[in-house]
Design a protein around this motif. Structure first.
Motif, PDB file in Angstrom:
ATOM      1  N   ARG A 107      -4.842   5.518   5.689  1.00  0.00           N
ATOM      2  CA  ARG A 107      -6.306   5.335   5.578  1.00  0.00           C
ATOM      3  C   ARG A 107      -6.743   4.108   6.372  1.00  0.00           C
ATOM      4  NH1 ARG A 107      -6.225   7.006  -0.574  1.00  0.00           N
ATOM      5  NH2 ARG A 107      -6.674   9.214  -0.301  1.00  0.00           N
ATOM      6  N   VAL A 108      -5.975   3.025   6.223  1.00  0.00           N
ATOM      7  CA  VAL A 108      -6.311   1.803   6.960  1.00  0.00           C
ATOM      8  C   VAL A 108      -6.285   2.071   8.471  1.00  0.00           C
ATOM      9  CG1 VAL A 108      -5.457  -0.518   7.557  1.00  0.00           C
ATOM     10  CG2 VAL A 108      -5.530   0.203   5.165  1.00  0.00           C
ATOM     11  N   LEU A 109      -5.220   2.755   8.904  1.00  0.00           N
ATOM     12  CA  LEU A 109      -5.104   3.027  10.345  1.00  0.00           C
ATOM     13  C   LEU A 109      -6.183   3.992  10.809  1.00  0.00           C
ATOM     14  CD1 LEU A 109      -1.237   3.252  10.770  1.00  0.00           C
ATOM     15  CD2 LEU A 109      -2.738   1.275  11.028  1.00  0.00           C
TER      16      LEU A 109
ATOM     17  N   ASN B 153      -2.458   5.322   1.738  1.00  0.00           N
ATOM     18  CA  ASN B 153      -3.432   4.240   1.979  1.00  0.00           C
ATOM     19  C   ASN B 153      -3.174   3.519   3.299  1.00  0.00           C
ATOM     20  OD1 ASN B 153      -5.313   4.424  -0.053  1.00  0.00           O
ATOM     21  ND2 ASN B 153      -4.099   3.223  -1.499  1.00  0.00           N
TER      22      ASN B 153
ATOM     23  N   ARG C 144      -9.161   4.238   9.642  1.00  0.00           N
ATOM     24  CA  ARG C 144     -10.392   3.439   9.785  1.00  0.00           C
ATOM     25  C   ARG C 144     -10.396   2.699  11.123  1.00  0.00           C
ATOM     26  NH1 ARG C 144     -14.570   4.572   6.357  1.00  0.00           N
ATOM     27  NH2 ARG C 144     -14.020   4.372   4.165  1.00  0.00           N
ATOM     28  N   HIS C 145      -9.285   2.052  11.413  1.00  0.00           N
ATOM     29  CA  HIS C 145      -9.213   1.290  12.669  1.00  0.00           C
ATOM     30  C   HIS C 145      -9.305   2.209  13.886  1.00  0.00           C
ATOM     31  CE1 HIS C 145      -8.697  -2.840  11.486  1.00  0.00           C
ATOM     32  NE2 HIS C 145      -7.750  -2.542  10.619  1.00  0.00           N
ATOM     33  N   ALA C 146      -8.764   3.412  13.738  1.00  0.00           N
ATOM     34  CA  ALA C 146      -8.738   4.323  14.890  1.00  0.00           C
ATOM     35  C   ALA C 146     -10.006   5.162  14.996  1.00  0.00           C
ATOM     36  CB  ALA C 146      -7.522   5.237  14.776  1.00  0.00           C
TER      37      ALA C 146
ATOM     38  N   LEU D 108       0.844  -1.202   0.000  1.00  0.00           N
ATOM     39  CA  LEU D 108       0.000   0.000   0.000  1.00  0.00           C
ATOM     40  C   LEU D 108       0.877   1.249   0.000  1.00  0.00           C
ATOM     41  CD1 LEU D 108      -2.822  -0.664   2.656  1.00  0.00           C
ATOM     42  CD2 LEU D 108      -2.945  -0.941   0.182  1.00  0.00           C
TER      43      LEU D 108
END
Lengths: 279, 304
Positions: B100-102, B97, B104-106, B93
């Motif tokens: 972005r993943v982190l 991105n 979302r998780h946070a 990634l």
């Protein structure tokens, strides 16, 4: 929901997902349609030639394509399951993700949910391409194109998803236990492709192994598709199965129990085990 | 005052097997708004302790509160940014991105991503894959990820690893600025100079315990005397009999580093000259964090 979207992004953007999907559909089509049709066209007078063509027609899509799920499909999504979870250990990203807001269980269940969604195209694409292949064969052989009943299709798609879910969750468990991908893939493939086959084969001679084989993933997978009307491939060919089958209901229960056990045990380990630098 | 401590640990212990004690009764307190330096030799238990504060590693015994909550609870993690050991991201990634993943998780809005990328000067490379990043860029992305939640507490483990001198200076400046106001920074590092420049207070860790904790001024209290004399061995023997002189350490062929207050300099000089020892240099030296660290941890002093 946010965590699920994050996990879906990870699966969607990963080349390995698409490579596995492509490889799996290619293998499924090759062994279900391409090779049998080639054999049909190459040998014009062998016994049972009419039956071969009949099996390849669209109305038999369910019974033909589902035979590839317990063996080839299972192995492919086992690798997918291992990669989804095991890479978190390999890359050390488990630490990065677990220090965000989510609890461990939420993170893990998001990953499982994303995996469950990711295997839907693995089922659908094979059926769609199977229908295309069988339609081409029907057109070439001047046969009518008839779809299986909607109920049969729904049942077959559900069974296909269930079988892949079982193998994918098995992959996740192996990845969690081995804290990585390499050993998990190795063990998974040896188990799926070799060990279960050997146990089933020897089951014909040793009663104890026959009983053991009735509890194995592959036996129950073949039993489940057999209940859909599929004929199990001969033992000599790739993905062949020679063991004793069980009833469809029993197979369904065993497969569901396997999924629940694999997910629950993996979740327990993820929740309880320390995430140290070496993991 | 209760609530002023962002991290409070009491007898925090992590035992891996009966004979491996990674953290051994750690007692530490990091105050709100300070930059707290966590320093210790390799294997002292610093990273394990940081992982325990983040809930990644469970304590065998003892207790710990982080931002008033048990470590690893979603409530605490939502207010903590962390960079532990090497920055770990998804290699396929892009940096953007990955964030972005982190995010979302946070549960953090995407709108936080651009400001943090700009803060670590990674905006222009944000769309490149993580696997193409240099070590310094990876470190900066790790910093961006830690800042994503605009956290009350930043836990940074060796944040300047892999950075060039200019990058290290920038990172120090960034951390110093981040440590102002209500935000607390817990910084683990081997680099004494770095800690001296950034930290308000320091905890020195050895064998899983804090052996000393205090402000920089408290830790650096006292002076040493640097002496160049011939014959140096004779000088050392004479100094051993003088009251107020602590350990002496030989450097080079004719240099002694003496643990003693600067008021003793004249006495030392008189004693040696009277005994016929040639003294060519005698200076007082302020204790450095490094010398304090080395004397506390028993590490070999490589140079002054």
């Amino acid at each position: 929901m946010n965590s699920l979207l994050a996990e879906l992004l990870l699966i969607r953007r990963r080349a390995a997902t698409w490579i596995l999907l492509g490889f799996w559909t290619a293998i499924a089509l090759l062994f279900s349609y391409v090779l049998p049709y080639y054999a049909y066209t190459a040998n014009t007078n062998f016994h049972g030639r009419g039956i071969v063509l009949y099996v390849l027609l669209p109305q038999n899509l369910v019974s033909t394509i589902t035979t590839t799920f317990p063996f080839f499909g299972g192995t492919m999504v086992l690798i997918l399951g291992v990669l989804c979870m095991g890479s978190e250990y390999n890359w050390g990203t488990l630490t990065t993700v677990l220090v965000q807001r989510d609890g461990r269980l939420k993170f893990f269940l998001s990953k499982i949910a994303a995996l469950a969604i990711a295997i839907v195209p693995f089922v659908l694409l094979v059926f769609v391409l199977g229908f295309v292949a069988s339609s081409i064969i029907a057109l070439r052989e001047d046969q009518a194109i008839m779809l299986p009943s909607m109920w049969d299709l729904v049942r077959a798609l559900s069974v296909g998803w269930l079988l892949l879910a079982a193998w994918a969750s098995f992959g996740v468990l192996l990845a969690v236990l081995s804290k990585g991908t390499a050993l998990a893939i190795g063990l998974g493939i040896i188990y799926g492709l070799v060990l279960e086959g050997i146990i089933s084969s020897f089951g014909q001679q040793i009663d104890l192994l026959d009983q053991v084989s009735k509890g194995l993933l592959r036996t129950n997978g073949y039993s489940l598709i057999s209940a859909l009307g599929s004929s199990i491939p001969a033992e000599a060919g790739p993905g062949g199965f020679s063991g004793t089958t069980v009833s469809g209901t029993q197979a369904l229960i065993v497969i569901v129990v396997y999924i629940l056990l694999f997910v629950a045990f993996s979740a327990l380990v993820v929740k309880r085990r320390d995430v140290s630098g070496t993991s | 005052m209760p609530g002023d401590f962002v991290i409070e640990s009491e007898n925090l212990t992590k035992r891996y097997r009966p004979h491996i004690m990674a953290v051994d009764g750690l007692n530490m307190q990091a105050r709100r708004g300070e930059v707290y330096g966590f320093v210790g030799p390799n294997g002292a238990g610093k990273t394990t302790a940081l992982r325990m504060f983040l809930g990644l590693v469970r304590a065998s015994s003892g207790s710990c509160l982080v931002l008033g909550e048990k470590p690893g609870t979603p409530g605490a993690l939502a207010r903590i940014g962390a960079l532990v050991e090497t920055p770990a991201f998804y290699p396929y990634l892009s940096g953007r991105n990955n964030l972005r993943v982190l995010a979302r998780h946070a549960g953090v809005p995407y709108s936080r991503i651009e400001p943090v990328l700009e803060e670590v000067e990674l905006s222009s490379r944000g769309d490149d894959r993580f696997k193409t990043y240099s070590l310094g860029m990876k470190q900066r992305l790790g910093m961006a990820a830690a800042l994503l939640k605009d956290p009350e507490l930043l836990i940074l483990d060796e944040p300047t690893n892999g950075l060039d001198p200019a990058g290290m200076a920038e990172m120090r400046h960034l951390i110093r600025n981040l440590g102002h106001g209500n935000r607390t920074v817990l910084l683990s590092s081997h680099l004494m100079g770095e800690l001296e420049q950034i930290c308000d207070r320091i905890g020195v860790v050895k064998d899983g315990k804090i052996v000393v904790e205090g402000s920089l001024d408290e830790l650096r209290q006292g002076t040493r005397i640097k002496l160049r004399a011939k014959p140096v061995v004779r000088a050392r023997e004479l100094l051993a009999s003088l009251d107020g002189v602590g350990q002496t350490e030989m450097q080079d062929d004719d240099m002694l580093i003496i643990e003693a207050d600067q008021s003793l300099a004249a006495d030392i000089n008189r004693l040696l000259v009277t005994a016929g020892v040639d003294v060519s240099e005698l200076t007082t030296v302020q204790n450095s964090l490094e010398s304090v660290f080395l004397s506390l941890t028993g590490e070999v002093r490589s140079h002054e």
